[in-house]
Scaffold this motif. Structure first.
Motif, PDB file in Angstrom:
ATOM      1  N   SER A  11       0.939  -1.339   0.008  1.00 54.18           N
ATOM      2  CA  SER A  11       0.119   0.180   0.083  1.00 54.18           C
ATOM      3  C   SER A  11       0.893   1.331   0.028  1.00 54.18           C
ATOM      4  O   SER A  11       1.891   1.164   0.692  1.00 54.18           O
ATOM      5  N   ASN A  12       0.462   1.989  -0.757  1.00 56.43           N
ATOM      6  CA  ASN A  12       1.242   3.391  -0.790  1.00 56.43           C
ATOM      7  C   ASN A  12       0.654   4.538  -1.504  1.00 56.43           C
ATOM      8  O   ASN A  12      -0.491   4.438  -2.014  1.00 56.43           O
ATOM      9  N   THR A  13       0.946   5.781  -1.443  1.00 53.38           N
ATOM     10  CA  THR A  13       0.662   7.034  -2.020  1.00 53.38           C
ATOM     11  C   THR A  13       1.704   7.533  -3.311  1.00 53.38           C
ATOM     12  O   THR A  13       1.447   8.526  -3.716  1.00 53.38           O
ATOM     13  N   ASP A  14       2.796   6.666  -3.332  1.00 54.64           N
ATOM     14  CA  ASP A  14       3.647   7.134  -4.111  1.00 54.64           C
ATOM     15  C   ASP A  14       3.820   6.163  -5.279  1.00 54.64           C
ATOM     16  O   ASP A  14       4.179   4.770  -5.286  1.00 54.64           O
ATOM     17  N   CYS A  18       5.354   1.704  -6.205  1.00 53.87           N
ATOM     18  CA  CYS A  18       4.157   0.718  -6.609  1.00 53.87           C
ATOM     19  C   CYS A  18       4.784  -0.534  -7.085  1.00 53.87           C
ATOM     20  O   CYS A  18       6.143  -0.426  -7.518  1.00 53.87           O
ATOM     21  N   GLN A  60      -7.726   4.652   1.797  1.00 53.18           N
ATOM     22  CA  GLN A  60      -6.865   5.808   1.498  1.00 53.18           C
ATOM     23  C   GLN A  60      -5.676   5.680   0.766  1.00 53.18           C
ATOM     24  O   GLN A  60      -5.055   6.731   0.616  1.00 53.18           O
ATOM     25  N   LEU A  61      -5.319   4.679   0.429  1.00 54.21           N
ATOM     26  CA  LEU A  61      -4.155   4.594  -0.336  1.00 54.21           C
ATOM     27  C   LEU A  61      -4.182   3.581  -1.529  1.00 54.21           C
ATOM     28  O   LEU A  61      -5.389   2.946  -1.802  1.00 54.21           O
ATOM     29  N   ILE A  62      -3.263   3.622  -2.354  1.00 57.03           N
ATOM     30  CA  ILE A  62      -3.142   2.505  -3.656  1.00 57.03           C
ATOM     31  C   ILE A  62      -2.975   1.278  -3.176  1.00 57.03           C
ATOM     32  O   ILE A  62      -1.840   1.224  -2.569  1.00 57.03           O
ATOM     33  N   LYS A  88      -8.104  16.925  -0.646  1.00 61.35           N
ATOM     34  CA  LYS A  88      -7.951  15.438  -0.781  1.00 61.35           C
ATOM     35  C   LYS A  88      -9.034  15.147  -1.574  1.00 61.35           C
ATOM     36  O   LYS A  88      -9.071  13.755  -1.963  1.00 61.35           O
ATOM     37  N   PHE A  95      -1.860  11.949  -5.810  1.00 61.10           N
ATOM     38  CA  PHE A  95      -1.589  10.609  -6.250  1.00 61.10           C
ATOM     39  C   PHE A  95      -2.153   9.794  -6.833  1.00 61.10           C
ATOM     40  O   PHE A  95      -1.860   8.941  -7.794  1.00 61.10           O
ATOM     41  N   ILE A  96      -3.660   9.930  -6.831  1.00 61.36           N
ATOM     42  CA  ILE A  96      -4.622   9.301  -7.821  1.00 61.36           C
ATOM     43  C   ILE A  96      -4.316   9.611  -9.179  1.00 61.36           C
ATOM     44  O   ILE A  96      -4.055   8.675 -10.150  1.00 61.36           O
ATOM     45  N   TYR A  99      -0.925   8.151 -10.651  1.00 61.57           N
ATOM     46  CA  TYR A  99      -1.074   6.876 -10.510  1.00 61.57           C
ATOM     47  C   TYR A  99      -1.819   6.315 -12.015  1.00 61.57           C
ATOM     48  O   TYR A  99      -1.304   5.529 -12.534  1.00 61.57           O
TER      49      TYR A  99
END
Ligand code: GTP
Ligand code: MG
Length: 205
Positions: A11-14, A18, A60-62, A88, A95-96, A99
């Motif tokens: 899981s991450n926001t970066d 990934c 809340q995360l990828i 947000k 970040f979305i 992504y």
């Protein structure tokens, strides 16, 4: 397709953190509480692979999951949840957005829409953004168990007509219920077909 294995990876926001984009990837996105995490659990026959909640804003995360060691399923945070701060909330920021725009192995984005409600501007705008960026998407209507078959057909026809005011062609459409397990075979078959497509073949390094 038979699901032999389904495992959480990271899981991450970066996006740079990934997993290596070497296998086909499918992301699930849509308004908060629409049923993204539940659909992922239903497709993979797991009760709590992806975390679900009756209150919106859970994911809340990828979140990357690897299926059959062959492809990634990605659970994304929902958009349009009022309690999340305005900065947000805008899905096309942060970040979305990076992504969706940069993930080169993203074969199809499943946009989830609650089949009970009439077309919402936020979903239409989200899909228009996908189209403008040439990002492939399909629609998975959710919570089909909550309305009658008759109402379901009316709502879907209405949604299609609404879309045809903005799009020349309709995307592929699936109808699902995580409670009744509807739509599972159709979605898995579709992913299986896409896994064999030219776009996916180019990735298998
Ligand atoms: P966020 O991560 O908060 O954006 O939500 P989400 O889109 O991942 O939704 P989630 O899967 O957590 O489900 C939200 C609520 O809807 C939960 O209470 C689920 O049990 C319920 N739900 C999801 N899918 C269905 C469905 O097909 N039918 C019914 N009846 N309830 C569903
Ligand atoms: Mg979720």
């Amino acid at each position: 397709m038979i699901i032999k294995t389904a495992e959480f990876v990271v899981s991450n926001t970066d996006i740079s953190k990934c997993p290596k984009p070497s296998i086909p990837e499918y992301a699930f996105i849509g308004r908060s509480n629409v049923g993204k995490s539940s659909l992922i659990n239903m497709l993979t026959n797991r009760k709590s692979l992806a975390k679900t909640s009756s209150s919106p804003g859970k994911t809340q995360l990828i979140n990357h999951f690897i299926i059959n060691d062959e492809w990634y399923l990605v659970d994304l945070p929902g958009y349009g949840y009022a309690k999340i701060s305005k900065s947000k909330r805008d899905i096309w920021q942060g970040f979305i957005k990076s992504y969706l725009l940069k993930r080169e192995n993203l074969i199809c984005i499943f946009v989830l829409i609650d089949v009970r409600i009439k077309p919402q501007e936020i979903d239409i705008n989200f899909m228009l953004n996908l189209s403008e960026n040439q990002l492939p998407f399909s629609i998975a209507f959710t919570k089909a168990d909550k309305i009658s078959k008759n109402q379901l057909n009316i709502n879907i026809e209405n949604y299609k007509s609404h879309m045809l005011e903005k799009w020349e062609f309709l995307p592929d459409i699936f109808i699902s219920s995580s409670v009744k397990q509807n739509g599972k075979d159709e979605i898995l078959k579709y992913i299986e077909k896409l896994n064999k497509s030219e776009a996916a073949k180019g990735l298998q390094l």
